[in-house]
Design a protein around this motif. Structure first.
Motif, mmCIF file in Angstrom:
data_model
loop_
_atom_site.group_PDB
_atom_site.id
_atom_site.type_symbol
_atom_site.label_atom_id
_atom_site.label_comp_id
_atom_site.label_asym_id
_atom_site.label_seq_id
_atom_site.Cartn_x
_atom_site.Cartn_y
_atom_site.Cartn_z
ATOM 1 N N PRO A 49 137.705 34.930 -36.074
ATOM 2 C CA PRO A 49 136.428 35.500 -35.617
ATOM 3 C C PRO A 49 136.380 35.500 -34.098
ATOM 4 O O PRO A 49 136.847 34.554 -33.446
ATOM 5 C CB PRO A 49 135.380 34.552 -36.219
ATOM 6 N N LEU A 50 135.819 36.564 -33.529
ATOM 7 C CA LEU A 50 135.765 36.701 -32.074
ATOM 8 C C LEU A 50 134.395 36.406 -31.505
ATOM 9 O O LEU A 50 134.271 36.103 -30.314
ATOM 10 C CB LEU A 50 136.206 38.116 -31.669
ATOM 11 N N PHE A 51 133.373 36.528 -32.349
ATOM 12 C CA PHE A 51 132.005 36.239 -31.911
ATOM 13 C C PHE A 51 131.348 35.276 -32.892
ATOM 14 O O PHE A 51 131.725 35.213 -34.073
ATOM 15 C CB PHE A 51 131.154 37.513 -31.857
ATOM 16 N N GLU A 52 130.364 34.547 -32.384
ATOM 17 C CA GLU A 52 129.480 33.776 -33.249
ATOM 18 C C GLU A 52 128.050 34.022 -32.803
ATOM 19 O O GLU A 52 127.794 34.233 -31.611
ATOM 20 C CB GLU A 52 129.815 32.288 -33.209
ATOM 21 N N ARG A 53 127.142 34.044 -33.737
ATOM 22 C CA ARG A 53 125.735 34.276 -33.407
ATOM 23 C C ARG A 53 125.033 32.950 -33.191
ATOM 24 O O ARG A 53 125.199 32.002 -33.960
ATOM 25 C CB ARG A 53 125.040 35.041 -34.530
ATOM 26 N N ARG A 54 124.255 32.903 -32.113
ATOM 27 C CA ARG A 54 123.353 31.776 -31.867
ATOM 28 C C ARG A 54 121.976 32.376 -31.666
ATOM 29 O O ARG A 54 121.663 32.872 -30.580
ATOM 30 C CB ARG A 54 123.781 30.986 -30.636
ATOM 31 N N GLY A 55 121.191 32.360 -32.704
ATOM 32 C CA GLY A 55 119.922 33.081 -32.665
ATOM 33 C C GLY A 55 120.206 34.564 -32.630
ATOM 34 O O GLY A 55 120.904 35.107 -33.481
ATOM 35 N N ARG A 56 119.686 35.249 -31.615
ATOM 36 C CA ARG A 56 119.905 36.686 -31.473
ATOM 37 C C ARG A 56 121.053 37.005 -30.520
ATOM 38 O O ARG A 56 121.356 38.172 -30.294
ATOM 39 C CB ARG A 56 118.625 37.355 -30.961
ATOM 40 N N GLN A 57 121.663 35.971 -29.965
ATOM 41 C CA GLN A 57 122.690 36.184 -28.966
ATOM 42 C C GLN A 57 124.089 36.113 -29.583
ATOM 43 O O GLN A 57 124.336 35.336 -30.503
ATOM 44 C CB GLN A 57 122.582 35.133 -27.859
ATOM 45 N N LEU A 58 124.989 36.946 -29.063
ATOM 46 C CA LEU A 58 126.397 36.904 -29.438
ATOM 47 C C LEU A 58 127.146 36.075 -28.405
ATOM 48 O O LEU A 58 127.004 36.290 -27.200
ATOM 49 C CB LEU A 58 126.999 38.314 -29.478
ATOM 50 N N HIS A 59 127.950 35.138 -28.869
ATOM 51 C CA HIS A 59 128.761 34.312 -27.980
ATOM 52 C C HIS A 59 130.216 34.393 -28.418
ATOM 53 O O HIS A 59 130.517 34.403 -29.619
ATOM 54 C CB HIS A 59 128.293 32.854 -28.006
ATOM 55 N N LEU A 60 131.105 34.435 -27.453
ATOM 56 C CA LEU A 60 132.527 34.471 -27.762
ATOM 57 C C LEU A 60 132.969 33.141 -28.358
ATOM 58 O O LEU A 60 132.577 32.071 -27.890
ATOM 59 C CB LEU A 60 133.339 34.745 -26.497
ATOM 60 N N THR A 61 133.792 33.217 -29.389
ATOM 61 C CA THR A 61 134.482 32.029 -29.876
ATOM 62 C C THR A 61 135.649 31.743 -28.938
ATOM 63 O O THR A 61 135.922 32.501 -27.994
ATOM 64 C CB THR A 61 135.015 32.253 -31.288
ATOM 65 N N GLU A 62 136.364 30.664 -29.197
ATOM 66 C CA GLU A 62 137.539 30.373 -28.364
ATOM 67 C C GLU A 62 138.567 31.489 -28.487
ATOM 68 O O GLU A 62 139.145 31.941 -27.491
ATOM 69 C CB GLU A 62 138.144 29.033 -28.772
ATOM 70 N N ALA A 63 138.797 31.958 -29.728
ATOM 71 C CA ALA A 63 139.718 33.083 -29.915
ATOM 72 C C ALA A 63 139.197 34.331 -29.209
ATOM 73 O O ALA A 63 139.970 35.119 -28.648
ATOM 74 C CB ALA A 63 139.916 33.356 -31.409
ATOM 75 N N GLY A 64 137.876 34.521 -29.222
ATOM 76 C CA GLY A 64 137.285 35.667 -28.539
ATOM 77 C C GLY A 64 137.496 35.612 -27.040
ATOM 78 O O GLY A 64 137.747 36.634 -26.398
ATOM 79 N N ARG A 65 137.390 34.416 -26.447
ATOM 80 C CA ARG A 65 137.617 34.273 -25.013
ATOM 81 C C ARG A 65 139.057 34.637 -24.655
ATOM 82 O O ARG A 65 139.321 35.324 -23.671
ATOM 83 C CB ARG A 65 137.302 32.836 -24.591
ATOM 84 N N ILE A 66 140.007 34.187 -25.487
ATOM 85 C CA ILE A 66 141.413 34.515 -25.231
ATOM 86 C C ILE A 66 141.641 36.018 -25.401
ATOM 87 O O ILE A 66 142.328 36.659 -24.597
ATOM 88 C CB ILE A 66 142.324 33.708 -26.183
ATOM 89 N N ALA A 67 141.045 36.590 -26.449
ATOM 90 C CA ALA A 67 141.195 38.029 -26.668
ATOM 91 C C ALA A 67 140.614 38.820 -25.499
ATOM 92 O O ALA A 67 141.179 39.840 -25.080
ATOM 93 C CB ALA A 67 140.504 38.432 -27.973
ATOM 94 N N LEU A 68 139.500 38.348 -24.941
ATOM 95 C CA LEU A 68 138.895 39.060 -23.810
ATOM 96 C C LEU A 68 139.791 38.992 -22.573
ATOM 97 O O LEU A 68 139.909 39.979 -21.835
ATOM 98 C CB LEU A 68 137.522 38.467 -23.496
ATOM 99 N N ASP A 69 140.425 37.845 -22.330
ATOM 100 C CA ASP A 69 141.368 37.754 -21.202
ATOM 101 C C ASP A 69 142.445 38.821 -21.325
ATOM 102 O O ASP A 69 142.781 39.519 -20.355
ATOM 103 C CB ASP A 69 142.016 36.371 -21.160
ATOM 104 N N HIS A 70 143.014 38.949 -22.522
ATOM 105 C CA HIS A 70 144.081 39.940 -22.732
ATOM 106 C C HIS A 70 143.517 41.361 -22.669
ATOM 107 O O HIS A 70 144.163 42.262 -22.122
ATOM 108 C CB HIS A 70 144.772 39.686 -24.071
ATOM 109 N N ALA A 71 142.322 41.551 -23.233
ATOM 110 C CA ALA A 71 141.719 42.893 -23.203
ATOM 111 C C ALA A 71 141.458 43.333 -21.768
ATOM 112 O O ALA A 71 141.693 44.494 -21.404
ATOM 113 C CB ALA A 71 140.425 42.904 -24.016
#
Length: 298
Positions: A49-71
């Motif tokens: 999973p690349l995102f997790e929801r906290r209330g109405r907000q989307l937050h990057l997971t650890e894998a999401g942060r790494i994917a964003l660096d590469h993206a």
């Protein structure tokens, strides 16, 4: 072999930077559900999973942060290719470093020096208070934090403090001020002092030392920032109480002199990380140099 779908990656990249699925969908002229499907397909390809929801907000997971660096690197390289049609550039790896705002700049440079000038490394440097930096580390927006005391560790925290170096604290001043010989007690009594603020570990230790020596020092300046202490010492406002690494260049050039090491006073430097499934390899590369800092494992 599974091949990455770059359309999915670009959709993920857009949402990650916007932080809002609805706003991104509107900007890309897509329905929110269609955009969600594209991101789920990318998550299926990557297996995390690349995102997790906290209330109405989307937050990057650890894998999401790494994917964003590469993206970021992939999309920047693609944009450069379109613009130049040649020399598309080198994929860059990001390292996000947070440092206590009052920490010695010389120490920070020494820590980062192995990565300076590398074409494939992008350094992102931030400063702040200990609480701000550790929160950013927990949020995965920093890879490593440089501070001068180890954070508490318990079942609710995953901080790992790597002790890098310990620097003695000294009394430092200009050659002119220190031309006349004198003992530590004499100099503490005779000269105004530039000291850290009352809440710092160095200041607490210094006040205890002065009390043991029976000295009531004359304080010329209380300074939070080590860089400002260095400048005031160079201006000969008084003798400064600080680790010599802060004024290493001035001592080497003869502008300042280390008069006395202050017994029992030291500043310890830590690189703090957090337990992660996907740690940034650049952090390990820097921390594993710690034998060169003259300290052993802690």
């Amino acid at each position: 072999m599974v091949q990455l779908n770059f359309n999915h990656l670009r959709y993920f990249w857009a949402v990650a930077h916007d932080g809002n699925l609805t706003r991104t969908a509107q900007r890309l002229n897509l329905t929110q559900s269609a955009l969600s499907v594209q991101i789920r397909k990318l998550e299926q390809q990557l297996g995390h999973p690349l995102f997790e929801r906290r209330g109405r907000q989307l937050h990057l997971t650890e894998a999401g942060r790494i994917a964003l660096d590469h993206a970021d690197a992939i999309i920047a390289t693609g944009d450069e290719l379109i613009g130049t049609l040649r020399d598309a550039g080198i994929a860059r790896q990001a390292l996000r470093v947070g440092a206590l705002a009052t920490l010695s700049r010389n120490f920070q440079m020494a820590f980062l020096r192995p990565l300076l000038g590398r074409a494939n490394v992008e350094l992102i440097l931030r400063s702040g208070s200990t609480a701000e930096l550790l929160q950013s580390l927990e949020d995965l927006s920093l890879d490593v934090v440089l501070i001068n005391h180890a954070p508490a560790r318990d079942k609710l925290t995953r901080f790992v403090a790597h002790r890098l170096a310990e620097q003695a604290v000294s009394l430092v001043g200009t050659r002119a001020r220190l031309r006349k010989k004198g003992s530590l007690i004499e100099r503490l009594r005779q000269h105004p002092l530039i000291v850290p603020t009352a809440d710092s570990g160095i200041r607490i230790g210094f006040d205890a030392l002065a009390n043991r020596l029976g000295v009531r020092p004359q304080i010329a300046a209380e300074v939070e920032d080590m860089a400002m202490m260095r400048l005031l010492a160079r201006e000969d406002l008084g003798l400064a109480v600080l680790p010599p690494i802060v004024v290493r260049d001035e001592i080497a050039a003869g502008r300042l002199v280390e008069a006395h090491k202050l017994p029992g006073l030291a500043e310890t430097f830590y690189a703090v990380t957090i337990e992660r499934r996907f740690p940034n390899p650049l952090v390990a590369e820097l921390i594993h140099r710690k034998e060169k800092w003259g300290v052993g494992p802690t």
